[in-house]
Scaffold this active site. Structure first.
Site, short mmCIF file in Angstrom:
data_model
loop_
_atom_site.label_atom_id
_atom_site.label_comp_id
_atom_site.label_asym_id
_atom_site.label_seq_id
_atom_site.Cartn_x
_atom_site.Cartn_y
_atom_site.Cartn_z
N TYR A 113 16.50 -5.72 38.48
CA TYR A 113 17.58 -4.73 38.36
C TYR A 113 17.78 -3.99 39.68
CZ TYR A 113 20.16 -0.71 36.47
OH TYR A 113 21.11 0.27 36.22
N LYS A 150 21.19 -3.90 41.98
CA LYS A 150 21.89 -2.66 42.33
C LYS A 150 21.86 -2.39 43.83
CE LYS A 150 23.32 -1.30 38.27
NZ LYS A 150 24.78 -1.35 37.97
#
Length: 241
Positions: A147, A151
C-alpha cells in the site's frame, strides 16, 4: 457548466468528495466497482441538489472502465483519482497477485483516468487533477509495504504529471490523508483504528469530510497557483517540509 469525475465514489472519501464538489459542479461522473445501494444514494443526493449525475461502473485498473467514463465527454474540469483498496500483510506472506492488485488499482487506475482527463484538459487549456495519496506513501508502515509503495507512486506520478501538463494550465496535486475513518479503514478492526489514532498528535482519525474540503480547495480557483503539491491532511502524523 463545470464537470467533475470521481473514482471510488460510493462511500468514504470518494462519497464525501463527490458531494462536496457537487456544491459547485453541474455535471458529475461517478465511478465505483459495482452499482451498490451506496452509489445509488450518492447519485440521487446529487440529483436532488440539481447536479446532472451519471454512473460509470467498473474496475479502475481496466482500460474499458476509463473509456466508458469519458465516453461522450467534451469537457472535464476536475478529476479526482480516489479509488483504492487496503489490507495488511507482511512481505513474507504477501503474494505476487496481492502486490499486483494493489499496484493496479492505485497506479494503473490513476494513470488510465489521468490519461483520459489530460486529453480533454489540454484541449480546453484548463483543469485540475487531484490524486488521493496517503501519509503512508511518505512514511511507510509495517505490513503495508504494498500500500505504501502504491501511494508513494501516486505522489511521484502527481509531481511528474504536474510538470508535464503545466504548459496547458492544467494543475495536478495530491492529497495525502492520514488515518481517516472510512468503511475501508473500519474493516481493519477496532485494534487497528485505536493504534492508528494514537500515532497522531491530534489523537484521532480524520473524517472523510475533512479530506473532501481540501480536495474542493485544490479543485477551485482559490488554488490557481498550486501544482505539484502534496497536501497532508493527517492530524500532524507527517510533518514533511
Amino acid at each position: 457548466m463545470k464537470t467533475y469525475l470521481v473514482t471510488g465514489a460510493a462511500n468514504g472519501i470518494g462519497r464525501a468528495v463527490a458531494l462536496r464538489l457537487g456544491e459547485a459542479g453541474d455535471i458529475a461522473i461517478l465511478n465505483d466497482l459495482t452499482d451498490s445501494t451506496d452509489l445509488q444514494a450518492v447519485t440521487e443526493e446529487l440529483r436532488d441538489c440539481g447536479v446532472q449525475a451519471r454512473v460509470a461502473l467498473g474496475d479502475v485498473s481496466d482500460p474499458s472502465t476509463a473509456a466508458h467514463a469519458f465516453e461522450g465527454l467534451d469537457r472535464l474540469d476536475v478529476l479526482v483519482n480516489n479509488a483504492g483498496i487496503l489490507f495488511e500483510a507482511p512481505i513474507t506472506e504477501l503474494s505476487l497477485e496481492q502486490w499486483d492488485r494493489m499496484i493496479r488499482v492505485h497506479l494503473h487506475g490513476a494513470f488510465l483516468f489521468s490519461k483520459g482527463a489530460a486529453a480533454l484538459m489540454k484541449r480546453q487549456g484548463s483543469g485540475a487533477i487531484i490524486n488521493i495519496a496517503s501519509d503512508l506513501g511518505q512514511l511507510g508502515c509495517v505490513n503495508l509495504c504494498h500500500y505504501s509503495a502504491a501511494k508513494g507512486g501516486i505522489i511521484a506520478f502527481s509531481k511528474s504529471l504536474a510538470r508535464e501538463l503545466a504548459p496547458w494550465q492544467v494543475r495536478v496535486n495530491s492529497v495525502a490523508p492520514g488515518g481517516t475513518l472510512t468503511p475501508m479503514v473500519e474493516r481493519m478492526g477496532e485494534d487497528y483504528i485505536r493504534e492508528e489514532a494514537a500515532r497522531y498528535p491530534l489523537q484521532r482519525l480524520g473524517s472523510a469530510e475533512e479530506i473532501a474540503n481540501v480536495v474542493a480547495f485544490l479543485a477551485s480557483d482559490q488554488a490557481s497557483f498550486m501544482t505539484g503539491q502534496i497536501l497532508g491532511v493527517n492530524g500532524g502524523g507527517a510533518m514533511v517540509g
